[in-house]
Structure formats: structure tokens, C-alpha cells
Design a protein around this motif. Structure first.
Motif, PDB file in Angstrom:
ATOM      1  N   TYR A  45       3.758 -57.304 -28.599  1.00 45.86           N
ATOM      2  CA  TYR A  45       3.283 -55.993 -29.047  1.00 45.86           C
ATOM      3  C   TYR A  45       4.394 -54.957 -28.896  1.00 45.86           C
ATOM      4  N   HIS A  46       5.062 -54.969 -27.740  1.00 47.86           N
ATOM      5  CA  HIS A  46       6.145 -54.006 -27.516  1.00 47.86           C
ATOM      6  C   HIS A  46       7.288 -54.233 -28.504  1.00 47.86           C
ATOM      7  N   ILE A  47       7.659 -55.478 -28.725  1.00 47.84           N
ATOM      8  CA  ILE A  47       8.734 -55.777 -29.678  1.00 47.84           C
ATOM      9  C   ILE A  47       8.371 -55.248 -31.057  1.00 47.84           C
ATOM     10  N   HIS A  48       7.131 -55.460 -31.480  1.00 46.72           N
ATOM     11  CA  HIS A  48       6.706 -55.059 -32.821  1.00 46.72           C
ATOM     12  C   HIS A  48       6.475 -53.558 -32.978  1.00 46.72           C
ATOM     13  N   HIS A  49       6.392 -52.831 -31.870  1.00 48.17           N
ATOM     14  CA  HIS A  49       6.127 -51.392 -31.936  1.00 48.17           C
ATOM     15  C   HIS A  49       7.234 -50.557 -31.297  1.00 48.17           C
ATOM     16  N   ASP A  50       8.374 -51.163 -31.050  1.00 53.45           N
ATOM     17  CA  ASP A  50       9.496 -50.467 -30.428  1.00 53.45           C
ATOM     18  C   ASP A  50      10.222 -49.606 -31.463  1.00 53.45           C
ATOM     19  N   LYS A  51      10.240 -48.296 -31.223  1.00 49.22           N
ATOM     20  CA  LYS A  51      10.881 -47.368 -32.161  1.00 49.22           C
ATOM     21  C   LYS A  51      12.392 -47.585 -32.246  1.00 49.22           C
ATOM     22  N   LYS A  52      13.006 -48.132 -31.188  1.00 46.00           N
ATOM     23  CA  LYS A  52      14.437 -48.420 -31.230  1.00 46.00           C
ATOM     24  C   LYS A  52      14.741 -49.535 -32.240  1.00 46.00           C
ATOM     25  N   ILE A  53      13.799 -50.431 -32.440  1.00 49.26           N
ATOM     26  CA  ILE A  53      13.988 -51.548 -33.368  1.00 49.26           C
ATOM     27  C   ILE A  53      13.555 -51.161 -34.783  1.00 49.26           C
ATOM     28  N   TRP A  54      12.352 -50.591 -34.911  1.00 48.93           N
ATOM     29  CA  TRP A  54      11.736 -50.380 -36.219  1.00 48.93           C
ATOM     30  C   TRP A  54      11.798 -48.936 -36.710  1.00 48.93           C
ATOM     31  N   GLY A  55      12.247 -48.013 -35.869  1.00 48.00           N
ATOM     32  CA  GLY A  55      12.271 -46.612 -36.291  1.00 48.00           C
ATOM     33  C   GLY A  55      10.867 -46.040 -36.317  1.00 48.00           C
ATOM     34  N   ASP A  56      10.274 -45.980 -37.480  1.00 48.03           N
ATOM     35  CA  ASP A  56       8.906 -45.468 -37.638  1.00 48.03           C
ATOM     36  C   ASP A  56       7.900 -46.617 -37.469  1.00 48.03           C
ATOM     37  N   ALA A  57       7.877 -47.189 -36.276  1.00 51.50           N
ATOM     38  CA  ALA A  57       7.090 -48.395 -35.996  1.00 51.50           C
ATOM     39  C   ALA A  57       5.597 -48.237 -36.248  1.00 51.50           C
ATOM     40  N   GLU A  58       5.089 -47.002 -36.161  1.00 52.91           N
ATOM     41  CA  GLU A  58       3.649 -46.786 -36.342  1.00 52.91           C
ATOM     42  C   GLU A  58       3.255 -46.751 -37.814  1.00 52.91           C
ATOM     43  N   LYS A  59       4.218 -46.707 -38.717  1.00 50.88           N
ATOM     44  CA  LYS A  59       3.932 -46.634 -40.154  1.00 50.88           C
ATOM     45  C   LYS A  59       3.939 -48.018 -40.788  1.00 50.88           C
ATOM     46  N   PHE A  60       3.039 -48.201 -41.728  1.00 44.33           N
ATOM     47  CA  PHE A  60       2.955 -49.448 -42.489  1.00 44.33           C
ATOM     48  C   PHE A  60       3.941 -49.364 -43.650  1.00 44.33           C
ATOM     49  N   ARG A  61       5.056 -50.082 -43.527  1.00 47.86           N
ATOM     50  CA  ARG A  61       6.099 -50.051 -44.552  1.00 47.86           C
ATOM     51  C   ARG A  61       6.600 -51.476 -44.838  1.00 47.86           C
ATOM     52  N   PRO A  62       5.968 -52.193 -45.739  1.00 46.21           N
ATOM     53  CA  PRO A  62       6.414 -53.554 -46.058  1.00 46.21           C
ATOM     54  C   PRO A  62       7.851 -53.612 -46.559  1.00 46.21           C
ATOM     55  N   GLU A  63       8.342 -52.520 -47.119  1.00 48.30           N
ATOM     56  CA  GLU A  63       9.710 -52.527 -47.650  1.00 48.30           C
ATOM     57  C   GLU A  63      10.758 -52.734 -46.558  1.00 48.30           C
ATOM     58  N   ARG A  64      10.388 -52.599 -45.296  1.00 47.10           N
ATOM     59  CA  ARG A  64      11.353 -52.867 -44.226  1.00 47.10           C
ATOM     60  C   ARG A  64      11.753 -54.342 -44.209  1.00 47.10           C
ATOM     61  N   PHE A  65      10.968 -55.187 -44.879  1.00 43.11           N
ATOM     62  CA  PHE A  65      11.273 -56.619 -44.956  1.00 43.11           C
ATOM     63  C   PHE A  65      11.838 -57.022 -46.317  1.00 43.11           C
ATOM     64  N   LEU A  66      12.325 -56.047 -47.073  1.00 46.21           N
ATOM     65  CA  LEU A  66      12.954 -56.325 -48.368  1.00 46.21           C
ATOM     66  C   LEU A  66      14.422 -55.925 -48.308  1.00 46.21           C
ATOM     67  N   ASN A  67      15.257 -56.588 -49.133  1.00 46.76           N
ATOM     68  CA  ASN A  67      16.662 -56.191 -49.193  1.00 46.76           C
ATOM     69  C   ASN A  67      16.772 -54.839 -49.886  1.00 46.76           C
TER      70      ASN A  67
END
Length: 144
Positions: A45-67
Motif C-alpha cells: 500500500y505504501h509503495i503504491h501510494h508514495d508521492k516520491k514514487i508516483w507524484g500525484d499518487a492519489e489521482k487515477f491516471r492510467p497514462e502513468r503506465f504509457l510511454n
């Protein structure tokens, strides 16, 4: 569709804590001495919601997994919904295939919309071994 599923797996973190791992050797980790036999619990849970890793971790943004040109899905080693470490879930490939087929089939045949009487979902969880979302209503309409 694959990027959407990856983002769902990241943001939902259905299994927030992983399976216990036992250290087989003493190790030094970021200045800490971890002794052989120590039990570790990965906190997905922490890995998936860490702002240092994902930035806006609370937002649903599928494009983060696209080139960059959004033409293909990229894999992130920081997405660990099926366990962390060398001993990940053996069922991961099957689970990903089933999630893809199930989700794609639903969206091929149906439009899903928020229920007008309850337009905003509640993203709070019931705590436990798995995170279960609060009930939420949607309107499903046939595409046919």
C-alpha cells in the motif's frame, strides 16, 4: 486497457501487506543491520501510494503506465500488486489475463456511468487483510 488495469491495481492495493519474508543472511540496508532470521512484511500500500514514487499518487491516471506518445504500455517494477521480491504470486499471469479479458468484455458490451443519485464514490476502505471499498452504485447500459 492494460494501463487502466495497472492503475486500478496500483490505486486499489487490495492486499495492502505482503506475505512474510525471512532473511536468510545478515544484511546492511541503508545503514541498518538486519539479522538473519528477521521477518519482513512488504507494505505494498505504501509503495503504491508514495508521492516520491508516483507524484500525484492519489489521482487515477492510467497514462502513468504509457510511454511518452501513449502508444504502448510500460512496465514498472514499483507496481507490486502480486507481492514484492523474488517470490511473487504464481498466479499473477493468469490473474492479469483474467482481469484484462473480464474488464475488456464488460466495456465492449456496456457503458458504465456514475449513478446520478450518488455521483461521487467514497474511496474509504474497510480495513483488514484485504482492502474492501465501500458500496457504490453505477448505471450500466447496453451498447447494443
Amino acid at each position: 486497457m492494460k494501463a487502466v488495469i495497472q492503475e486500478i491495481l496500483r490505486i486499489s492495493s487490495v492486499v495492502p501487506l505482503g506475505v512474510l519474508h525471512e532473511l536468510v543472511n545478515d544484511i546492511d540496508f541503508h545503514g541498518y543491520r538486519l539479522p538473519k532470521g528477521l521477518l519482513l512484511i512488504p507494505n505494498m500500500y505504501h509503495i503504491h501510494h508514495d508521492k516520491k514514487i508516483w507524484g500525484d499518487a492519489e489521482k487515477f491516471r492510467p497514462e502513468r503506465f504509457l510511454n511518452e506518445d501513449e502508444s504502448r504500455v510500460i512496465r514498472s517494477d514499483l507496481l507490486v500488486p502480486f507481492q514484492a521480491g523474488k517470490r511473487q504470486c504464481l498466479g499473477e499471469p493468469l490473474a492479469k489475463d483474467v482481469l484484462f479479458l473480464y474488464t475488456a468484455k464488460i466495456y465492449q458490451h456496456f457503458h458504465t456511468l456514475p449513478d446520478p443519485s450518488n455521483p461521487k464514490p467514497n474511496f474509504e476502505y474497510d480495513d483488514g487483510c484485504v482492502l474492501a471499498t465501500k458500496p457504490y452504485r453505477v448505471v450500466v447500459k447496453s451498447r447494443c
